[in-house]
Design an enzyme around this catalytic site. Structure first.
Site, PDB file in Angstrom:
ATOM      1  N   LYS A 173      -8.072  37.129   4.202  1.00 17.37           N
ATOM      2  CA  LYS A 173      -8.282  37.488   5.601  1.00 17.37           C
ATOM      3  C   LYS A 173      -6.964  37.366   6.356  1.00 17.37           C
ATOM      4  O   LYS A 173      -6.415  36.278   6.509  1.00 17.37           O
ATOM      5  CB  LYS A 173      -9.313  36.573   6.265  1.00 17.37           C
ATOM      6  CG  LYS A 173      -9.757  37.135   7.608  1.00 17.37           C
ATOM      7  CD  LYS A 173     -10.528  36.130   8.437  1.00 17.37           C
ATOM      8  CE  LYS A 173      -9.636  35.291   9.317  1.00 17.37           C
ATOM      9  NZ  LYS A 173      -8.830  36.036  10.306  1.00 17.37           N
ATOM     10  N   GLU A 248      -0.441  25.254   4.830  1.00 17.50           N
ATOM     11  CA  GLU A 248       0.912  25.400   5.411  1.00 17.50           C
ATOM     12  C   GLU A 248       0.726  25.479   6.916  1.00 17.50           C
ATOM     13  O   GLU A 248       0.213  26.471   7.436  1.00 17.50           O
ATOM     14  CB  GLU A 248       1.578  26.682   4.887  1.00 17.50           C
ATOM     15  CG  GLU A 248       1.793  26.703   3.385  1.00 17.50           C
ATOM     16  CD  GLU A 248       2.794  25.673   2.900  1.00 17.50           C
ATOM     17  OE1 GLU A 248       3.600  25.188   3.709  1.00 17.50           O
ATOM     18  OE2 GLU A 248       2.746  25.342   1.708  1.00 17.50           O
ATOM     19  N   CYS A 282       7.529  29.579  11.963  1.00 18.62           N
ATOM     20  CA  CYS A 282       7.247  28.147  11.812  1.00 18.62           C
ATOM     21  C   CYS A 282       8.513  27.371  11.457  1.00 18.62           C
ATOM     22  O   CYS A 282       8.537  26.161  11.581  1.00 18.62           O
ATOM     23  CB  CYS A 282       6.191  27.955  10.738  1.00 18.62           C
ATOM     24  SG  CYS A 282       6.661  28.756   9.194  1.00 18.62           S
ATOM     25  N   GLU A 384       4.029  21.748  19.407  1.00 20.60           N
ATOM     26  CA  GLU A 384       4.544  23.040  18.939  1.00 20.60           C
ATOM     27  C   GLU A 384       4.325  24.106  20.019  1.00 20.60           C
ATOM     28  O   GLU A 384       3.204  24.329  20.456  1.00 20.60           O
ATOM     29  CB  GLU A 384       3.819  23.455  17.653  1.00 20.60           C
ATOM     30  CG  GLU A 384       4.441  24.688  17.017  1.00 20.60           C
ATOM     31  CD  GLU A 384       3.676  25.200  15.804  1.00 20.60           C
ATOM     32  OE1 GLU A 384       2.437  25.191  15.824  1.00 20.60           O
ATOM     33  OE2 GLU A 384       4.335  25.611  14.835  1.00 20.60           O
TER      34      GLU A 384
END
Ligand code: NAD
Length: 481
Positions: A173, A248, A282, A384
Site C-alpha cells: 500500500k 522505519e 527522513c 519532527e
C-alpha cells in the site's frame, strides 16, 4: 477525472466500496485524480490471490525471479520521464529532482535486489566429521508493505523489490497522499508479465486499507516506513499476533559542524541536507550544531545561500524547492515556525508562505527557514517537523554537542563535518543513530544496513539485511553415521 485502480490478481480493479478519494496536486491545490477507497474486502481478495501465487513464485529459481524484476526495471527506465512528472504532480517535488533521484533510484532498487538474490547464501556449521548444520533461507510467505509520501516510488520499490526477490508474494500500500506512481507501476507489472497475484497493490487510507493489511492473519510479515506514531499503532496490532516487523520511522537528525571542516564543501552539502525535497526526507539534518569559533561565519554564509534558493513551480528547471505535499502538512510546518517564535527563536531567513505567480498561486509553498536562539531541548528542537525548517545552535566542546545531538527520542541519521578523523571515529561510535555520514550526506551504497535506533525504528533494511528479513532461517542438523 482519472480514477486509479487497485492491482489484484494481475489485473486492475475497482475498489469493493466503489468509493474514491480526492488526490491533490500540491503545487496548484487542485484535485487531479481519484484514489480507490479500499478496505478489508480488497485486502482479502489480494491475500487470496497472493496465496494462490505463492507456491509457484517461491519455487522459481532466484534467476527466474530476478528476470521478472529486471524486466519491470527496464520498463521503468523506458518511462522515466513520465514517472518523474507524475511523482512531481503527486508530491510537489521539482520534476528535475524526481528525474535525477526518485525514479532512477527506484530502478536501482529493483536491479539491485534482482542481482542480490542471485548472490544470496546461507551458513553451514561443521562439528568434526560428525555433525553438519546448514541453514535454509526460505521465503516468509505473504508480506505487507506500507510506504510513505515523501519518496513515493523510491521507498515503495525499496520494500517490494527485496520481498519479491526473496520469493514472497506481496500486498503493498503506497501512501494515499501520493498513490500515482505506484498505480503506474502496477501497469508496468502487467506489461512485464509478472505472474498474477505475486504483487498486489491496494490504495486507500492508512486507517482502513493499511490497518486491514496489518491486521490480516495470513500476512505474517510487515515492512513499514512512516511516522513514529503510526509505527506504534502497527506494533500494537502486530505484537500479539507475533508478526515479523520492520519499522522505519521518524527522525530529527543532527548535523554537527566543527571549525576544522572543509567549509565550502560543508556549506554546499548543508544547504542540501537541510532543504532537499523541501526538507521532507527522513534523513535531512534539521538540527545544525556549529562550533562557536565559526558560528558567526557559518550563520551569515548559510543565510545568504538559503535566501537565494528559489521556491515555486515544480515544473521549472531552476526551482530549488517545490510544494509541500499536502495542505495538512503545510499547516503543520507553519504551526512549528510559529511555535519556534514563541519558544524564543529568531528567524534568520524564511518563515513565511510563498504565493507564486501563475498556475501555482493556490499551491502550498513555504520559504526555506533558518531559526537561531532556541534551547536544544525545546519542542522545536525535539519534535519532527519534516519540512524546510532548520535550527542552528552553537557549541563549544565535543561533550556538549554529544549531549545535544543525542537528546531527542529519535536516532535515525547523523552528519559530522570535521577533518579530524580520530574525532570523527570517536563521535560516530558515541552518537545514537543507525547511520552516520562523515563529511558527506545521502551517499548511499545499497549493500549497507539502513535504519534507526530509539524511536526511529526497529530492524534494518538494505543489502543482505533486507534479504534476511524477508526470509525465515531454518536450521537443518545432519548427523553422519
Ligand atoms: P504516516 O505514518 O502517516 O503514513 C505512512 C503510511 O502508513 C501511509 O501509507 C499511511 O496510509 C499508512 N498508515 C497510516 N496509518 C496507518 C495505520 N493505522 N495502519 C496501517 N497503515 C497506516 O507517515 P507519512 O506522513 O506518510 O510519512 C512521513 C513520516 O515518514 C515521517 O515521520 C518520516 O520521518 C517518516 N519516514 C521515515 C523513513 C525512514 O526510512 N525511517 C523514510 C521516509 C519517511
Amino acid at each position: 477525472m482519472e480514477k486509479l485502480k487497485n492491482y489484484i490478481n494481475g489485473i486492475l480493479t475497482t475498489p469493493y466500496s466503489n468509493n474514491y478519494l480526492n488526490n491533490y496536486d500540491p503545487s496548484t491545490g487542485e484535485v487531479f485524480t481519484m484514489i480507490p477507497d479500499s478496505g478489508e474486502q480488497d485486502v482479502q481478495l489480494a491475500v487470496e490471490s497472493a496465496e494462490k501465487a505463492f507456491p509457484k513464485w517461491s519455487l522459481f529459481s532466484a534467476e527466474q525471479r530476478a528476470d521478472h524484476i529486471y524486466r519491470i526495471a527496464e520498463l521503468l527506465k523506458r518511462d522515466l520521464e513520465k514517472f518523474a512528472i507524475a511523482e512531481s504532480m503527486d508530491n510537489g517535488k521539482p520534476v528535475w529532482l524526481a528525474k535525477a533521484v526518485d525514479i532512477p533510484r527506484a530502478v536501482k532498487n529493483l536491479e539491485f535486489f534482482a542481482s542480490a538474490i542471485t548472490q544470496f547464501s546461507s551458513e553451514s556449521h561443521h562439528t568434526g566429521n560428525v555433525l553438519i548444520n546448514y541453514t535454509l533461507r526460505q521465503p516468509v510467505g505473504l508480506v505487507g508493505a506500507i510506504s510513505p509520501w515523501n519518496l513515493p516510488l523510491y521507498l515503495f520499490t525499496w520494500k517490494i523489490a527485496p520481498a519479491l526477490a526473496a520469493g514472497n508474494c506481496v500486498i503493498a500500500k503506497p501512501s494515499e497522499v501520493t498513490p500515482l506512481t505506484a498505480y503506474m507501476f502496477s501497469e508496468l507489472c502487467i506489461e512485464a508479465g509478472l505472474p498474477e497475484g505475486v504483487l498486489n497493490i491496494i490504495h486507500g487510507p492508512g486507517k482502513t486499507a493499511g490497518l486491514a493489511i496489518v491486521s490480516h492473519p495470513k500476512i505474517k510479515t510487515i515492512t513499514f516506513t512512516g511516522g513514529t506514531k503510526t509505527g506504534e499503532e502497527i506494533a500494537k496490532i502486530a505484537a500479539p499476533k507475533f508478526k515479523k516487523l520492520s519499522l522505519e520511522l521518524g527522525g530529527k537528525n543532527p548535523n554537527i559542524i566543527f571549525a576544522d571542516c572543509d567549509f565550502d564543501k560543508m556549506l554546499e552539502s548543508t544547504v542540501n541536507s537541510s532543504f532537499r525535497n523541501q526538507g521532507e526526507i527522513c534523513l535531512c539534518g534539521s538540527r545544525i550544531f556549529v562550533e562557536k569559533s565559526i558560528f558567526e561565519k557559518f550563520k551569515s554564509a548559510f543565510a545568504e545561500r538559503v535566501s537565494k534558493l528559489r521556491v515555486g513551480d515544480p515544473h521549472k528547471d531552476d526551482t530549488d524547492l517545490g510544494a509541500i505535499v499536502s495542505k495538512q502538512h503545510f499547516e503543520k510546518i507553519l504551526y512549528y515556525i510559529d511555535l519556534a517564535g514563541k519558544e524564543g527563536g529568531k528567524i534568520l531567513c524564511g518563515g513565511k508562505r510563498v504565493i507564486p505567480e501563475g498556475r501555482c498561486k493556490n499551491g502550498w509553498f513555504i520559504e526555506p527557514t533558518v531559526i537561531e536562539g532556541l534551547k536544544y531541548d525545546c519542542r522545536t528542537n525535539q519534535e519532527e517537523i519534516f519540512g524546510p525548517v532548520v535550527t542552528i545552535t552553537p557549541f563549544e566542546t565535543e561533550e556538549e554537542v554529544m549531549i545535544m545531538a543525542n537528546s531527542t527520542e529519535y536516532g535515525l541519521a547523523s552528519i559530522i563535518w570535521t577533518e579530524n578523523l580520530t574525532r570523527a571515529h570517536k563521535l560516530s561510535s558515541e552518537i545514537k543513530s543507525g547511520i552516520v555520514w562523515i563529511n558527506c550526506w545521502m551517499e548511499r551504497d545499497l549493500r549497507t544496513p539502513f535504519g534507526g535506533v530509539k524511536n526511529s525504528g526497529v530492524g534494518r533494511e538494505g543489502g543482505v539485511e533486507a534479504l534476511r528479513f524477508f526470509t525465515e532461517a531454518k536450521n537443518v542438523c545432519l548427523k553422519l553415521s
